[in-house]
Design a protein around this motif. Structure first.
Motif, PDB file in Angstrom:
ATOM      1  N   ILE A 171       0.819  -1.055  -0.085  1.00 37.60           N
ATOM      2  CA  ILE A 171       0.106   0.018  -0.002  1.00 37.60           C
ATOM      3  C   ILE A 171       0.990   1.406  -0.016  1.00 37.60           C
ATOM      4  O   ILE A 171       0.689   2.304   0.462  1.00 37.60           O
ATOM      5  CB  ILE A 171      -0.974  -0.011   1.168  1.00 37.60           C
ATOM      6  CG1 ILE A 171      -0.403  -0.517   2.500  1.00 37.60           C
ATOM      7  CG2 ILE A 171      -2.321  -0.907   0.969  1.00 37.60           C
ATOM      8  CD1 ILE A 171      -1.048  -0.146   3.806  1.00 37.60           C
ATOM      9  N   ALA A 215      -0.667   4.932  -1.132  1.00 34.52           N
ATOM     10  CA  ALA A 215      -1.671   5.354  -0.095  1.00 34.52           C
ATOM     11  C   ALA A 215      -0.991   5.748   1.040  1.00 34.52           C
ATOM     12  O   ALA A 215      -1.340   6.781   1.558  1.00 34.52           O
ATOM     13  CB  ALA A 215      -2.585   4.009   0.411  1.00 34.52           C
ATOM     14  N   LEU A 216       0.238   5.202   1.502  1.00 36.28           N
ATOM     15  CA  LEU A 216       1.045   5.395   2.553  1.00 36.28           C
ATOM     16  C   LEU A 216       1.676   6.832   2.415  1.00 36.28           C
ATOM     17  O   LEU A 216       1.592   7.484   3.259  1.00 36.28           O
ATOM     18  CB  LEU A 216       2.052   4.653   2.920  1.00 36.28           C
ATOM     19  CG  LEU A 216       1.696   3.230   3.836  1.00 36.28           C
ATOM     20  CD1 LEU A 216       2.631   2.176   3.780  1.00 36.28           C
ATOM     21  CD2 LEU A 216       0.822   3.549   5.095  1.00 36.28           C
ATOM     22  N   VAL A 233      -3.901   5.958   6.938  1.00 37.56           N
ATOM     23  CA  VAL A 233      -3.857   4.470   6.389  1.00 37.56           C
ATOM     24  C   VAL A 233      -3.586   3.677   7.437  1.00 37.56           C
ATOM     25  O   VAL A 233      -4.329   2.462   7.546  1.00 37.56           O
ATOM     26  CB  VAL A 233      -2.915   4.429   5.261  1.00 37.56           C
ATOM     27  CG1 VAL A 233      -2.590   2.794   4.899  1.00 37.56           C
ATOM     28  CG2 VAL A 233      -3.422   4.967   4.008  1.00 37.56           C
ATOM     29  N   GLU A 240      -6.491   2.694   9.660  1.00 45.56           N
ATOM     30  CA  GLU A 240      -7.495   2.034   8.816  1.00 45.56           C
ATOM     31  C   GLU A 240      -7.103   0.593   8.800  1.00 45.56           C
ATOM     32  O   GLU A 240      -7.732  -0.327   9.090  1.00 45.56           O
ATOM     33  CB  GLU A 240      -7.851   2.346   7.358  1.00 45.56           C
ATOM     34  CG  GLU A 240      -8.255   3.686   7.183  1.00 45.56           C
ATOM     35  CD  GLU A 240      -9.759   3.406   7.674  1.00 45.56           C
ATOM     36  OE1 GLU A 240     -10.521   2.535   7.336  1.00 45.56           O
ATOM     37  OE2 GLU A 240     -10.132   4.550   8.439  1.00 45.56           O
ATOM     38  N   PHE A 272      -5.426  -0.373  -1.555  1.00 47.72           N
ATOM     39  CA  PHE A 272      -5.924  -0.641  -0.136  1.00 47.72           C
ATOM     40  C   PHE A 272      -7.271  -1.128  -0.260  1.00 47.72           C
ATOM     41  O   PHE A 272      -7.710  -1.888   0.568  1.00 47.72           O
ATOM     42  CB  PHE A 272      -6.263   0.990   0.577  1.00 47.72           C
ATOM     43  CG  PHE A 272      -6.301   0.789   2.026  1.00 47.72           C
ATOM     44  CD1 PHE A 272      -5.028   0.677   2.807  1.00 47.72           C
ATOM     45  CD2 PHE A 272      -7.581   0.636   2.404  1.00 47.72           C
ATOM     46  CE1 PHE A 272      -5.448   0.525   4.254  1.00 47.72           C
ATOM     47  CE2 PHE A 272      -7.822   0.638   3.914  1.00 47.72           C
ATOM     48  CZ  PHE A 272      -6.832   0.413   4.574  1.00 47.72           C
TER      49      PHE A 272
END
Length: 249
Positions: A13, A16-17, A24, A27, A233
């Protein structure tokens, strides 16, 4: 069944990070993920700051992938500062190349990495790909590496996808290295084209892999997906939900 600890390799991911590291990570906890295996993505935080954040949200740092050069130099790699601050036990690298030629070199690198890790208070694990299932000196390169290194200093982070891609049975290799396997990478393989897919959507018998791992010294089941055909994700959420279902969590 073992009281398994589950984690995600953060490389899965990575995009996204880079956009929202803290969000993240929060989540991931909501998805029932116990831990994270880090690469060189630390959210721009210093080691102590990152350690405090992970403790706050309840996400354990279960490992750190470094470069081969990091773990084979005489100087302690800078990223080990993160490993120490985060309470990480396992540091890892993988290696690419033609293993019909490079196997002795990689064996030496692993031996040195094992010593460097031990000297700094860590345990080294070697992560395989498919290339290690080329033959060298009459056996698979991966077996040659493990047969010619100290089992206490060079342990395994077996990757079930890459074992299958290399033409071997993941369950067989989980059992073969039962005493050298603190971490197991769980990936799935698309039935049609052999590409990466979400856990449970492919052809690898993940339940059998986990069952075999119950009889080993494995501590962490780590989901990884090198590339995703949908937002990463989203793939992670699907895979972690499937993993939790397999574990009756």
């Amino acid at each position: 069944m073992k009281n398994w600890k589950t984690a995600i390799q953060m490389y899965t991911i990575r995009e996204a990070l880079e956009q929202d590291f803290k969000g993240v990570c929060r989540e991931l906890v909501k998805l029932g993920c116990d831990g994270a295996e880090f690469v060189a993505l630390f959210g721009g935080m210093a080691p102590d700051e990152l350690a405090a954040f992970l403790k706050e949200i309840g996400l354990k740092a279960c490992g750190l992938h470094l470069s081969c050069a990091d773990l084979t130099s005489e100087e302690s790699p800078k990223n080990l500062e993160y490993a120490k601050a985060l309470g990480i036990r396992y540091v890892t690298f993988s290696y690419g190349g033609d293993f019909t030629k490079v196997t002795p070199e990689v064996t030496g690198l692993c031996a040195n990495a094992g010593k460097t890790a031990a000297r700094n208070g860590f345990q080294f694990t070697y992560h395989n790909h498919a290339a290690e299932f080329a033959k060298f000196d009459g056996r698979y390169a991966l077996d040659y590496i493990f047969e010619n290194t100290d089992p206490h200093q060079v342990m395994a982070e077996l990757d079930v996808y890459w074992i299958a891609k290399g033409g071997e049975d993941p369950v067989k290799y989980i059992r073969k290295y039962a005493t050298r396997l603190p971490q197991l990478h769980l990936k799935d393989m698309d039935r049609e084209d052999g590409s990466f897919t979400e856990l449970g959507n492919g052809c690898i018998d993940l339940a059998a892999c986990i069952k075999a791992a119950e009889e080993t010294n494995c501590e962490w089941l780590i989901y990884e997906q090198d590339t995703c055909k949908r937002p990463a994700f989203e793939s992670a959420a699907t895979s972690l939900a499937y993993l939790n279902k397999l574990l009756n969590r």
